[in-house]
Design a protein around this motif. Structure first.
Motif, PDB file in Angstrom:
ATOM      1  N   UNK A 208       0.821  -1.209   0.000  1.00  0.00           N
ATOM      2  CA  UNK A 208       0.000   0.000   0.000  1.00  0.00           C
ATOM      3  C   UNK A 208       0.862   1.270   0.000  1.00  0.00           C
ATOM      4  N   UNK A 209       1.931   1.252   0.815  1.00  0.00           N
ATOM      5  CA  UNK A 209       2.789   2.451   0.895  1.00  0.00           C
ATOM      6  C   UNK A 209       3.526   2.653  -0.431  1.00  0.00           C
ATOM      7  N   UNK A 210       4.093   1.576  -0.983  1.00  0.00           N
ATOM      8  CA  UNK A 210       4.878   1.741  -2.220  1.00  0.00           C
ATOM      9  C   UNK A 210       3.981   2.091  -3.406  1.00  0.00           C
ATOM     10  N   UNK A 211       2.715   1.679  -3.334  1.00  0.00           N
ATOM     11  CA  UNK A 211       1.786   2.024  -4.417  1.00  0.00           C
ATOM     12  C   UNK A 211       1.007   3.288  -4.116  1.00  0.00           C
ATOM     13  N   UNK A 212       1.255   3.916  -2.980  1.00  0.00           N
ATOM     14  CA  UNK A 212       0.465   5.089  -2.567  1.00  0.00           C
ATOM     15  C   UNK A 212       1.044   6.395  -3.071  1.00  0.00           C
ATOM     16  N   UNK A 213       0.603   7.497  -2.457  1.00  0.00           N
ATOM     17  CA  UNK A 213       0.924   8.822  -2.981  1.00  0.00           C
ATOM     18  C   UNK A 213       2.238   9.407  -2.464  1.00  0.00           C
ATOM     19  N   UNK A 214       2.893   8.681  -1.531  1.00  0.00           N
ATOM     20  CA  UNK A 214       4.039   9.319  -0.883  1.00  0.00           C
ATOM     21  C   UNK A 214       5.293   9.337  -1.761  1.00  0.00           C
ATOM     22  N   UNK A 215       5.320   8.567  -2.824  1.00  0.00           N
ATOM     23  CA  UNK A 215       6.475   8.429  -3.718  1.00  0.00           C
ATOM     24  C   UNK A 215       7.653   7.692  -3.076  1.00  0.00           C
ATOM     25  N   UNK A 216       7.388   6.937  -1.985  1.00  0.00           N
ATOM     26  CA  UNK A 216       8.468   6.170  -1.353  1.00  0.00           C
ATOM     27  C   UNK A 216       8.991   5.107  -2.318  1.00  0.00           C
ATOM     28  N   UNK A 217      10.282   4.871  -2.257  1.00  0.00           N
ATOM     29  CA  UNK A 217      10.911   3.853  -3.102  1.00  0.00           C
ATOM     30  C   UNK A 217      11.174   2.581  -2.284  1.00  0.00           C
ATOM     31  N   UNK A 218      11.417   2.761  -0.992  1.00  0.00           N
ATOM     32  CA  UNK A 218      11.652   1.644  -0.082  1.00  0.00           C
ATOM     33  C   UNK A 218      10.669   1.758   1.076  1.00  0.00           C
ATOM     34  N   UNK A 219      10.197   0.620   1.533  1.00  0.00           N
ATOM     35  CA  UNK A 219       9.354   0.651   2.736  1.00  0.00           C
ATOM     36  C   UNK A 219       9.789  -0.490   3.651  1.00  0.00           C
ATOM     37  N   UNK A 220      10.114  -0.144   4.884  1.00  0.00           N
ATOM     38  CA  UNK A 220      10.485  -1.159   5.875  1.00  0.00           C
ATOM     39  C   UNK A 220       9.430  -1.170   6.977  1.00  0.00           C
ATOM     40  N   UNK A 221       9.005  -2.371   7.362  1.00  0.00           N
ATOM     41  CA  UNK A 221       8.040  -2.488   8.459  1.00  0.00           C
ATOM     42  C   UNK A 221       8.726  -3.162   9.636  1.00  0.00           C
ATOM     43  N   UNK A 222       8.566  -2.568  10.819  1.00  0.00           N
ATOM     44  CA  UNK A 222       9.176  -3.117  12.042  1.00  0.00           C
ATOM     45  C   UNK A 222       8.084  -3.350  13.084  1.00  0.00           C
ATOM     46  N   UNK A 223       8.433  -4.124  14.119  1.00  0.00           N
ATOM     47  CA  UNK A 223       7.493  -4.324  15.225  1.00  0.00           C
ATOM     48  C   UNK A 223       7.411  -3.052  16.064  1.00  0.00           C
ATOM     49  N   UNK A 224       6.349  -2.981  16.884  1.00  0.00           N
ATOM     50  CA  UNK A 224       6.133  -1.717  17.599  1.00  0.00           C
ATOM     51  C   UNK A 224       7.093  -1.490  18.769  1.00  0.00           C
ATOM     52  N   UNK A 225       7.910  -2.484  19.122  1.00  0.00           N
ATOM     53  CA  UNK A 225       8.911  -2.217  20.169  1.00  0.00           C
ATOM     54  C   UNK A 225      10.080  -1.396  19.612  1.00  0.00           C
TER      55      UNK A 225
END
Ligand SMILES: Cc1cc2nc3c(=O)[nH]c(=O)nc-3n(C[C@H](O)[C@H](O)[C@H](O)COP(=O)(O)O)c2cc1C
Length: 450
Positions: A359-376
Protein backbone atom coordinates in the motif's frame (compact mmCIF):
# COMPACT_ATOMS: atom_id res chain seq x y z
CA UNK A 1 1.88 29.29 18.96
CA UNK A 2 0.97 30.89 15.69
CA UNK A 3 3.02 33.49 13.87
CA UNK A 4 1.51 35.83 11.28
CA UNK A 5 4.70 36.05 9.21
CA UNK A 6 8.11 34.46 8.84
CA UNK A 7 9.54 37.65 10.40
CA UNK A 8 7.52 37.12 13.59
CA UNK A 9 8.67 33.52 13.82
CA UNK A 10 12.25 34.69 13.21
CA UNK A 11 12.02 37.20 16.07
CA UNK A 12 10.75 34.47 18.35
CA UNK A 13 13.56 32.10 17.28
CA UNK A 14 16.14 34.82 17.86
CA UNK A 15 14.85 35.38 21.42
CA UNK A 16 15.21 31.64 22.05
CA UNK A 17 18.73 31.48 20.56
CA UNK A 18 17.64 29.44 17.53
CA UNK A 19 18.30 32.19 14.96
CA UNK A 20 21.72 33.75 14.49
CA UNK A 21 22.14 37.22 13.02
CA UNK A 22 25.13 37.33 10.67
CA UNK A 23 26.40 40.89 10.22
CA UNK A 24 29.55 39.99 8.23
CA UNK A 25 29.32 40.58 4.48
CA UNK A 26 28.06 37.53 2.55
CA UNK A 27 27.52 36.96 -1.14
CA UNK A 28 24.12 35.69 -2.36
CA UNK A 29 26.13 33.36 -4.59
CA UNK A 30 26.82 30.16 -2.60
CA UNK A 31 27.83 31.88 0.67
CA UNK A 32 24.37 32.08 2.24
CA UNK A 33 23.69 28.51 1.09
CA UNK A 34 26.96 27.39 2.71
CA UNK A 35 25.74 28.55 6.13
CA UNK A 36 22.47 26.70 5.62
CA UNK A 37 24.16 23.51 4.39
CA UNK A 38 26.29 23.36 7.52
CA UNK A 39 23.28 24.06 9.70
CA UNK A 40 21.34 21.20 8.04
CA UNK A 41 24.21 18.84 8.84
CA UNK A 42 24.18 19.63 12.57
CA UNK A 43 20.51 20.56 13.10
CA UNK A 44 21.76 24.09 13.66
CA UNK A 45 20.11 27.52 13.78
CA UNK A 46 18.21 29.66 11.30
CA UNK A 47 19.91 32.85 10.07
CA UNK A 48 19.25 36.46 9.24
CA UNK A 49 21.94 37.99 7.03
CA UNK A 50 22.07 41.77 7.42
CA UNK A 51 24.94 42.54 5.05
CA UNK A 52 24.30 40.88 1.70
CA UNK A 53 26.74 42.08 -0.93
CA UNK A 54 25.17 44.36 -3.54
CA UNK A 55 21.83 44.61 -1.70
CA UNK A 56 20.13 46.66 1.01
CA UNK A 57 17.69 43.87 1.81
CA UNK A 58 18.26 41.35 4.64
CA UNK A 59 17.93 37.62 3.94
CA UNK A 60 16.35 34.93 6.10
CA UNK A 61 17.69 31.40 5.55
CA UNK A 62 17.87 28.01 7.21
CA UNK A 63 14.47 28.19 8.93
CA UNK A 64 13.79 24.59 7.87
CA UNK A 65 17.27 23.17 8.53
CA UNK A 66 16.29 21.31 11.72
CA UNK A 67 13.46 18.92 12.56
CA UNK A 68 12.59 20.81 15.77
CA UNK A 69 11.68 23.91 13.72
CA UNK A 70 9.59 21.88 11.28
CA UNK A 71 7.55 20.57 14.22
CA UNK A 72 7.00 23.99 15.74
CA UNK A 73 6.19 25.57 12.37
CA UNK A 74 3.40 23.05 11.78
CA UNK A 75 2.37 23.00 15.42
CA UNK A 76 3.27 19.86 17.35
CA UNK A 77 5.65 18.79 20.09
CA UNK A 78 6.12 15.40 18.43
CA UNK A 79 6.13 14.11 14.87
CA UNK A 80 2.77 12.46 15.37
CA UNK A 81 1.24 15.66 16.76
CA UNK A 82 2.51 17.61 13.77
CA UNK A 83 1.16 14.94 11.42
CA UNK A 84 -2.23 15.13 13.15
CA UNK A 85 -2.21 18.93 13.03
CA UNK A 86 -1.56 18.88 9.28
CA UNK A 87 -4.13 16.19 8.53
CA UNK A 88 -6.68 17.87 10.84
CA UNK A 89 -6.14 21.19 9.08
CA UNK A 90 -7.05 19.67 5.72
CA UNK A 91 -10.51 18.70 6.99
CA UNK A 92 -11.30 21.50 9.51
CA UNK A 93 -10.40 24.36 7.22
CA UNK A 94 -10.84 28.08 7.98
CA UNK A 95 -11.66 30.49 5.14
CA UNK A 96 -9.35 33.47 4.65
CA UNK A 97 -10.29 37.09 5.36
CA UNK A 98 -10.08 39.73 2.63
CA UNK A 99 -8.74 43.05 4.00
CA UNK A 100 -7.98 46.31 2.14
CA UNK A 101 -4.44 46.87 3.27
CA UNK A 102 -1.53 45.21 5.02
CA UNK A 103 2.25 45.42 5.52
CA UNK A 104 3.04 43.79 2.17
CA UNK A 105 1.46 46.78 0.38
CA UNK A 106 3.76 49.37 2.04
CA UNK A 107 5.83 49.71 -1.16
CA UNK A 108 4.24 49.13 -4.55
CA UNK A 109 6.46 49.08 -7.62
CA UNK A 110 4.85 48.77 -11.04
CA UNK A 111 8.20 49.09 -12.86
CA UNK A 112 9.99 46.42 -10.87
CA UNK A 113 13.43 44.90 -11.10
CA UNK A 114 14.36 41.49 -9.69
CA UNK A 115 17.90 42.89 -9.28
CA UNK A 116 16.72 44.62 -6.10
CA UNK A 117 16.10 41.27 -4.42
CA UNK A 118 19.07 39.20 -3.17
CA UNK A 119 17.99 35.99 -4.86
CA UNK A 120 20.39 33.22 -3.89
CA UNK A 121 22.46 30.75 -5.93
CA UNK A 122 22.69 27.56 -3.89
CA UNK A 123 24.62 24.63 -5.41
CA UNK A 124 27.86 24.76 -7.40
CA UNK A 125 26.41 23.82 -10.80
CA UNK A 126 23.05 25.58 -10.51
CA UNK A 127 22.52 27.45 -13.74
CA UNK A 128 21.77 30.69 -11.84
CA UNK A 129 19.93 32.24 -8.89
CA UNK A 130 16.67 30.49 -7.97
CA UNK A 131 13.66 31.52 -5.92
CA UNK A 132 13.14 28.40 -3.79
CA UNK A 133 10.97 29.71 -0.98
CA UNK A 134 8.12 31.34 -2.90
CA UNK A 135 4.55 30.23 -2.35
CA UNK A 136 3.10 30.63 -5.83
CA UNK A 137 -0.59 31.51 -6.06
CA UNK A 138 -2.88 31.53 -9.11
CA UNK A 139 -6.65 31.38 -9.59
CA UNK A 140 -7.38 27.93 -10.98
CA UNK A 141 -9.51 27.89 -14.15
CA UNK A 142 -10.33 24.20 -13.72
CA UNK A 143 -11.78 24.40 -10.19
CA UNK A 144 -12.49 28.10 -9.65
CA UNK A 145 -10.52 28.34 -6.40
CA UNK A 146 -7.15 29.86 -5.50
CA UNK A 147 -4.27 27.41 -6.00
CA UNK A 148 -0.98 27.43 -4.09
CA UNK A 149 2.25 25.41 -4.17
CA UNK A 150 6.01 25.89 -3.92
CA UNK A 151 7.78 25.65 -7.29
CA UNK A 152 11.37 26.59 -8.09
CA UNK A 153 11.92 29.61 -10.33
CA UNK A 154 15.14 30.54 -12.12
CA UNK A 155 15.86 34.24 -12.63
CA UNK A 156 16.49 34.73 -16.36
CA UNK A 157 16.33 38.54 -16.58
CA UNK A 158 15.54 41.73 -14.69
CA UNK A 159 11.82 41.13 -15.23
CA UNK A 160 11.82 37.49 -16.23
CA UNK A 161 11.77 34.07 -14.62
CA UNK A 162 11.23 30.44 -15.51
CA UNK A 163 8.97 28.03 -13.60
CA UNK A 164 9.10 24.30 -12.93
CA UNK A 165 5.55 23.19 -12.19
CA UNK A 166 4.61 19.91 -13.95
CA UNK A 167 1.11 19.31 -15.30
CA UNK A 168 -0.22 17.50 -12.23
CA UNK A 169 0.55 20.54 -10.08
CA UNK A 170 -2.13 23.16 -9.46
CA UNK A 171 -0.33 26.06 -11.06
CA UNK A 172 1.25 23.81 -13.71
CA UNK A 173 -2.20 22.58 -14.72
CA UNK A 174 -3.68 26.09 -14.64
CA UNK A 175 -1.14 27.71 -16.93
CA UNK A 176 -1.40 24.89 -19.47
CA UNK A 177 -5.23 25.18 -19.57
CA UNK A 178 -5.03 28.97 -19.97
CA UNK A 179 -2.33 28.70 -22.66
CA UNK A 180 -4.58 26.39 -24.70
CA UNK A 181 -7.06 29.28 -24.79
CA UNK A 182 -4.29 31.74 -25.68
CA UNK A 183 -4.33 33.38 -22.24
CA UNK A 184 -1.47 34.09 -19.83
CA UNK A 185 -1.89 33.09 -16.16
CA UNK A 186 -1.64 35.65 -13.39
CA UNK A 187 0.59 34.30 -10.62
CA UNK A 188 1.84 35.83 -7.37
CA UNK A 189 5.10 34.67 -5.79
CA UNK A 190 4.72 35.16 -2.05
CA UNK A 191 7.94 35.44 -0.04
CA UNK A 192 8.12 35.44 3.75
CA UNK A 193 4.55 34.39 4.52
CA UNK A 194 3.69 32.75 7.84
CA UNK A 195 4.84 29.16 8.48
CA UNK A 196 1.15 28.17 8.28
CA UNK A 197 0.82 29.56 4.75
CA UNK A 198 4.06 27.82 3.76
CA UNK A 199 3.04 24.41 5.15
CA UNK A 200 -0.58 24.84 4.01
CA UNK A 201 0.74 25.31 0.47
CA UNK A 202 2.44 21.89 0.45
CA UNK A 203 -0.50 20.01 1.98
CA UNK A 204 -1.63 17.11 -0.17
CA UNK A 205 -5.24 18.11 -0.96
CA UNK A 206 -7.39 18.08 -4.11
CA UNK A 207 -7.36 20.99 -6.55
CA UNK A 208 -10.87 21.89 -5.31
CA UNK A 209 -9.42 23.08 -1.98
CA UNK A 210 -7.97 26.57 -1.46
CA UNK A 211 -4.83 25.91 0.60
CA UNK A 212 -5.18 29.30 2.37
CA UNK A 213 -8.02 27.53 4.20
CA UNK A 214 -5.62 24.78 5.35
CA UNK A 215 -3.21 27.52 6.49
CA UNK A 216 -6.04 29.18 8.44
CA UNK A 217 -6.74 25.93 10.26
CA UNK A 218 -3.04 25.47 11.05
CA UNK A 219 -2.78 28.92 12.60
CA UNK A 220 -6.18 28.70 14.26
CA UNK A 221 -7.53 31.88 12.63
CA UNK A 222 -8.20 33.14 9.10
CA UNK A 223 -5.27 34.20 6.93
CA UNK A 224 -5.64 37.91 6.09
CA UNK A 225 -5.41 38.49 2.36
CA UNK A 226 -4.93 41.70 0.37
CA UNK A 227 -5.51 42.16 -3.36
CA UNK A 228 -2.61 42.21 -5.77
CA UNK A 229 -1.74 45.47 -7.55
CA UNK A 230 -1.07 44.50 -11.18
CA UNK A 231 -2.79 41.11 -11.05
CA UNK A 232 -6.09 39.90 -9.65
CA UNK A 233 -4.63 37.43 -7.14
CA UNK A 234 -5.13 37.62 -3.36
CA UNK A 235 -1.97 37.38 -1.27
CA UNK A 236 -1.18 37.18 2.48
CA UNK A 237 -1.22 40.69 3.97
CA UNK A 238 1.71 39.92 6.28
CA UNK A 239 4.12 38.54 3.68
CA UNK A 240 7.47 40.27 3.14
CA UNK A 241 7.47 40.48 -0.67
CA UNK A 242 5.02 39.60 -3.43
CA UNK A 243 6.35 39.34 -6.97
CA UNK A 244 3.45 39.67 -9.41
CA UNK A 245 3.78 37.85 -12.69
CA UNK A 246 2.17 36.58 -15.87
CA UNK A 247 2.99 33.03 -16.97
CA UNK A 248 3.17 32.84 -20.75
CA UNK A 249 2.53 29.13 -21.15
CA UNK A 250 2.99 29.27 -24.92
CA UNK A 251 6.51 30.77 -24.66
CA UNK A 252 9.46 28.64 -23.56
CA UNK A 253 12.13 29.64 -21.06
CA UNK A 254 14.44 26.67 -20.27
CA UNK A 255 15.77 26.15 -16.75
CA UNK A 256 18.21 23.90 -14.76
CA UNK A 257 20.70 22.31 -14.05
CA UNK A 258 19.54 22.78 -10.48
CA UNK A 259 20.57 20.86 -7.33
CA UNK A 260 17.48 18.92 -6.23
CA UNK A 261 16.40 17.09 -3.06
CA UNK A 262 17.76 13.61 -3.98
CA UNK A 263 21.20 15.26 -4.07
CA UNK A 264 21.75 15.39 -7.83
CA UNK A 265 21.34 18.08 -10.47
CA UNK A 266 18.08 18.15 -12.45
CA UNK A 267 18.84 18.25 -16.14
CA UNK A 268 17.76 21.19 -18.29
CA UNK A 269 14.00 21.50 -18.90
CA UNK A 270 13.40 22.96 -22.35
CA UNK A 271 9.63 23.16 -21.97
CA UNK A 272 9.27 25.45 -18.98
CA UNK A 273 7.34 28.69 -19.57
CA UNK A 274 8.45 32.32 -19.66
CA UNK A 275 7.24 34.24 -16.62
CA UNK A 276 7.02 38.02 -16.89
CA UNK A 277 7.28 40.18 -13.76
CA UNK A 278 4.58 42.90 -13.76
CA UNK A 279 4.94 44.34 -10.25
CA UNK A 280 6.49 43.95 -6.83
CA UNK A 281 4.76 44.73 -3.54
CA UNK A 282 6.78 44.61 -0.34
CA UNK A 283 7.24 45.82 3.17
CA UNK A 284 9.33 48.97 3.65
CA UNK A 285 12.11 46.90 5.30
CA UNK A 286 11.33 43.66 3.49
CA UNK A 287 13.38 40.54 4.27
CA UNK A 288 13.91 38.03 1.45
CA UNK A 289 14.06 34.36 2.37
CA UNK A 290 15.54 31.29 0.74
CA UNK A 291 15.36 27.51 1.13
CA UNK A 292 18.28 25.15 0.46
CA UNK A 293 17.78 22.16 -1.82
CA UNK A 294 20.40 19.62 -2.98
CA UNK A 295 22.35 16.86 -1.25
CA UNK A 296 20.51 15.65 1.89
CA UNK A 297 20.24 16.83 4.56
CA UNK A 298 18.58 19.80 2.91
CA UNK A 299 15.61 22.01 3.71
CA UNK A 300 13.07 20.93 1.12
CA UNK A 301 13.34 17.27 2.13
CA UNK A 302 12.91 18.43 5.71
CA UNK A 303 9.83 20.48 4.76
CA UNK A 304 8.33 17.47 3.02
CA UNK A 305 8.96 15.22 6.04
CA UNK A 306 5.64 15.65 7.88
CA UNK A 307 3.42 15.81 4.75
CA UNK A 308 5.11 12.58 3.54
CA UNK A 309 4.68 10.93 6.94
CA UNK A 310 0.98 11.80 6.74
CA UNK A 311 0.75 10.18 3.26
CA UNK A 312 2.59 7.07 4.46
CA UNK A 313 0.26 6.77 7.46
CA UNK A 314 -2.81 7.16 5.23
CA UNK A 315 -1.60 4.31 2.98
CA UNK A 316 -0.50 2.08 5.86
CA UNK A 317 -3.75 2.45 7.80
CA UNK A 318 -5.71 1.63 4.68
CA UNK A 319 -3.87 -1.69 4.60
CA UNK A 320 -3.99 -2.78 8.27
CA UNK A 321 -5.65 -1.54 11.48
CA UNK A 322 -2.58 -1.79 13.71
CA UNK A 323 -0.21 1.00 12.62
CA UNK A 324 1.88 2.58 15.36
CA UNK A 325 4.64 4.99 14.20
CA UNK A 326 5.52 6.08 10.67
CA UNK A 327 8.58 7.90 9.42
CA UNK A 328 10.31 8.99 6.25
CA UNK A 329 14.06 9.11 6.70
CA UNK A 330 15.53 12.63 6.69
CA UNK A 331 17.94 14.62 8.81
CA UNK A 332 21.42 14.27 10.18
CA UNK A 333 21.35 10.46 9.84
CA UNK A 334 20.66 10.77 6.08
CA UNK A 335 17.66 10.20 3.83
CA UNK A 336 16.05 12.61 1.38
CA UNK A 337 12.66 12.84 3.06
CA UNK A 338 10.90 10.91 0.28
CA UNK A 339 12.48 7.59 -0.66
CA UNK A 340 12.73 5.62 2.62
CA UNK A 341 9.44 5.00 4.42
CA UNK A 342 9.31 3.16 7.73
CA UNK A 343 6.24 1.88 9.54
CA UNK A 344 5.94 0.18 12.93
CA UNK A 345 2.94 -2.06 13.58
CA UNK A 346 1.47 -4.25 16.27
CA UNK A 347 1.63 -7.31 14.00
CA UNK A 348 -1.30 -9.72 14.38
CA UNK A 349 -0.99 -11.65 11.10
CA UNK A 350 2.25 -12.61 9.35
CA UNK A 351 1.01 -11.00 6.11
CA UNK A 352 0.40 -7.59 7.71
CA UNK A 353 3.83 -6.12 6.84
CA UNK A 354 3.33 -6.99 3.15
CA UNK A 355 -0.09 -5.39 3.03
CA UNK A 356 1.50 -2.23 4.46
CA UNK A 357 4.46 -2.38 2.08
CA UNK A 358 2.29 -2.85 -1.03
CA UNK A 359 0.00 0.00 0.00
CA UNK A 360 2.79 2.45 0.89
CA UNK A 361 4.88 1.74 -2.22
CA UNK A 362 1.79 2.02 -4.42
CA UNK A 363 0.47 5.09 -2.57
CA UNK A 364 0.92 8.82 -2.98
CA UNK A 365 4.04 9.32 -0.88
CA UNK A 366 6.48 8.43 -3.72
CA UNK A 367 8.47 6.17 -1.35
CA UNK A 368 10.91 3.85 -3.10
CA UNK A 369 11.65 1.64 -0.08
CA UNK A 370 9.35 0.65 2.74
CA UNK A 371 10.49 -1.16 5.88
CA UNK A 372 8.04 -2.49 8.46
CA UNK A 373 9.18 -3.12 12.04
CA UNK A 374 7.49 -4.32 15.22
CA UNK A 375 6.13 -1.72 17.60
CA UNK A 376 8.91 -2.22 20.17
CA UNK A 377 11.25 -0.47 17.69
CA UNK A 378 11.31 3.33 18.04
CA UNK A 379 11.45 4.75 14.51
CA UNK A 380 12.86 8.02 15.84
CA UNK A 381 15.99 6.20 17.01
CA UNK A 382 18.06 5.27 13.98
CA UNK A 383 20.14 2.77 15.99
CA UNK A 384 16.98 0.81 16.81
CA UNK A 385 15.89 0.72 13.17
CA UNK A 386 19.34 -0.57 12.19
CA UNK A 387 19.22 -3.15 14.97
CA UNK A 388 15.81 -4.39 13.80
CA UNK A 389 16.86 -5.03 10.27
CA UNK A 390 20.24 -6.38 11.26
CA UNK A 391 18.69 -9.01 13.53
CA UNK A 392 15.15 -9.69 12.25
CA UNK A 393 15.65 -9.97 8.48
CA UNK A 394 16.56 -12.95 6.33
CA UNK A 395 16.97 -11.34 2.88
CA UNK A 396 15.53 -14.15 0.75
CA UNK A 397 12.50 -14.47 3.01
CA UNK A 398 11.95 -10.84 4.03
CA UNK A 399 13.08 -8.60 1.17
CA UNK A 400 11.08 -8.29 -2.03
CA UNK A 401 11.75 -6.13 -5.09
CA UNK A 402 8.71 -4.90 -6.97
CA UNK A 403 8.91 -4.47 -10.75
CA UNK A 404 8.81 -1.03 -12.30
CA UNK A 405 6.11 1.27 -10.89
CA UNK A 406 5.47 5.00 -11.11
CA UNK A 407 8.12 6.62 -8.96
CA UNK A 408 9.49 9.93 -7.78
CA UNK A 409 10.31 12.28 -10.67
CA UNK A 410 13.86 13.10 -9.60
CA UNK A 411 15.37 9.62 -9.12
CA UNK A 412 18.34 9.47 -11.51
CA UNK A 413 18.60 5.67 -11.38
CA UNK A 414 15.37 4.82 -13.24
CA UNK A 415 13.58 5.77 -16.44
CA UNK A 416 11.71 9.08 -16.03
CA UNK A 417 8.91 8.86 -13.45
CA UNK A 418 9.46 5.12 -13.06
CA UNK A 419 11.09 3.13 -10.32
CA UNK A 420 11.59 -0.39 -9.08
CA UNK A 421 10.72 -0.52 -5.41
CA UNK A 422 11.69 -2.64 -2.43
CA UNK A 423 9.97 -3.82 0.73
CA UNK A 424 11.65 -5.12 3.87
CA UNK A 425 9.73 -7.03 6.51
CA UNK A 426 11.86 -6.51 9.63
CA UNK A 427 9.29 -7.95 12.03
CA UNK A 428 9.74 -11.11 14.08
CA UNK A 429 7.85 -14.08 12.55
CA UNK A 430 4.82 -14.85 14.73
CA UNK A 431 5.68 -18.54 15.07
CA UNK A 432 9.16 -17.88 16.45
CA UNK A 433 10.11 -17.64 20.12
CA UNK A 434 10.33 -13.89 20.97
CA UNK A 435 13.05 -14.63 23.53
CA UNK A 436 15.44 -15.36 20.64
CA UNK A 437 15.16 -11.67 19.79
CA UNK A 438 15.27 -10.19 23.27
CA UNK A 439 17.59 -7.17 23.40
CA UNK A 440 20.35 -7.37 25.96
CA UNK A 441 20.19 -4.81 28.75
CA UNK A 442 22.64 -3.48 31.30
CA UNK A 443 20.76 -2.98 34.57
CA UNK A 444 21.20 0.39 36.27
CA UNK A 445 22.27 2.36 33.20
CA UNK A 446 19.51 4.89 33.87
CA UNK A 447 20.94 5.70 37.31
CA UNK A 448 24.53 6.36 36.28
CA UNK A 449 25.78 9.96 36.21
CA UNK A 450 29.17 11.58 35.84
C1 LIG B 1 11.25 23.91 -0.89
C2 LIG B 1 10.36 23.19 -1.83
C3 LIG B 1 10.56 23.30 -3.20
C4 LIG B 1 9.72 22.66 -4.09
N1 LIG B 1 9.93 22.81 -5.43
C5 LIG B 1 9.07 22.24 -6.31
C6 LIG B 1 9.22 22.48 -7.70
O1 LIG B 1 10.12 23.17 -8.15
N2 LIG B 1 8.31 21.93 -8.54
C7 LIG B 1 7.29 21.13 -8.07
O2 LIG B 1 6.49 20.63 -8.88
N3 LIG B 1 7.14 20.88 -6.75
C8 LIG B 1 7.98 21.43 -5.87
N4 LIG B 1 7.83 21.23 -4.53
C9 LIG B 1 6.72 20.37 -4.06
C10 LIG B 1 5.39 21.09 -4.14
O3 LIG B 1 5.45 22.41 -3.71
C11 LIG B 1 4.36 20.39 -3.29
O4 LIG B 1 4.26 19.06 -3.70
C12 LIG B 1 3.01 21.04 -3.36
O5 LIG B 1 2.13 20.32 -2.53
C13 LIG B 1 2.49 21.08 -4.78
O6 LIG B 1 1.19 21.44 -4.77
P1 LIG B 1 0.22 21.02 -5.94
O7 LIG B 1 0.52 19.60 -6.30
O8 LIG B 1 -1.09 21.22 -5.32
O9 LIG B 1 0.48 21.95 -7.05
C14 LIG B 1 8.65 21.87 -3.61
C15 LIG B 1 8.44 21.75 -2.23
C16 LIG B 1 9.28 22.40 -1.35
C17 LIG B 1 9.02 22.26 0.12
Amino acid sequence: MSWQSLREWGQDLERRGDLKVIDEPVSPEYEIAAYVKKSCEVSGPAFRFTNVEGHDMDVHAGFFAAKRRILEAIGGETKQEAEEALVGATSNRIEPNIVDDGPVREVIDTDPSLNEIPIVTHNEKDVGPYITSGVQVANLPHTGVRGQGIYRQLVTGEKELSLWSPEERRVGYAYRVNAEEGKPTEMAIVIGASPSVIFGSIANVSHEIDKYEVAGALQGEPVDLVPGETIDVDVPANAEIVIETLIHGDEKNPEAPFGEYPGIYSETNENTPRVEVTGIMRREDAIYDTVLTGLPPNEDGMMNWIPRCASVRASATQAVPNVNQVDVKIGEAGGNGVFQARVSIDKRLDGDPWNVIASVLGGRSQAKYCMVVDEDIDLDTEAQVDWAWETRVQPQRDVYSFPTMTGAPLDPSGPKRQSQKMGIDATIPLDEDPELYEPTRVPGKEDVEW
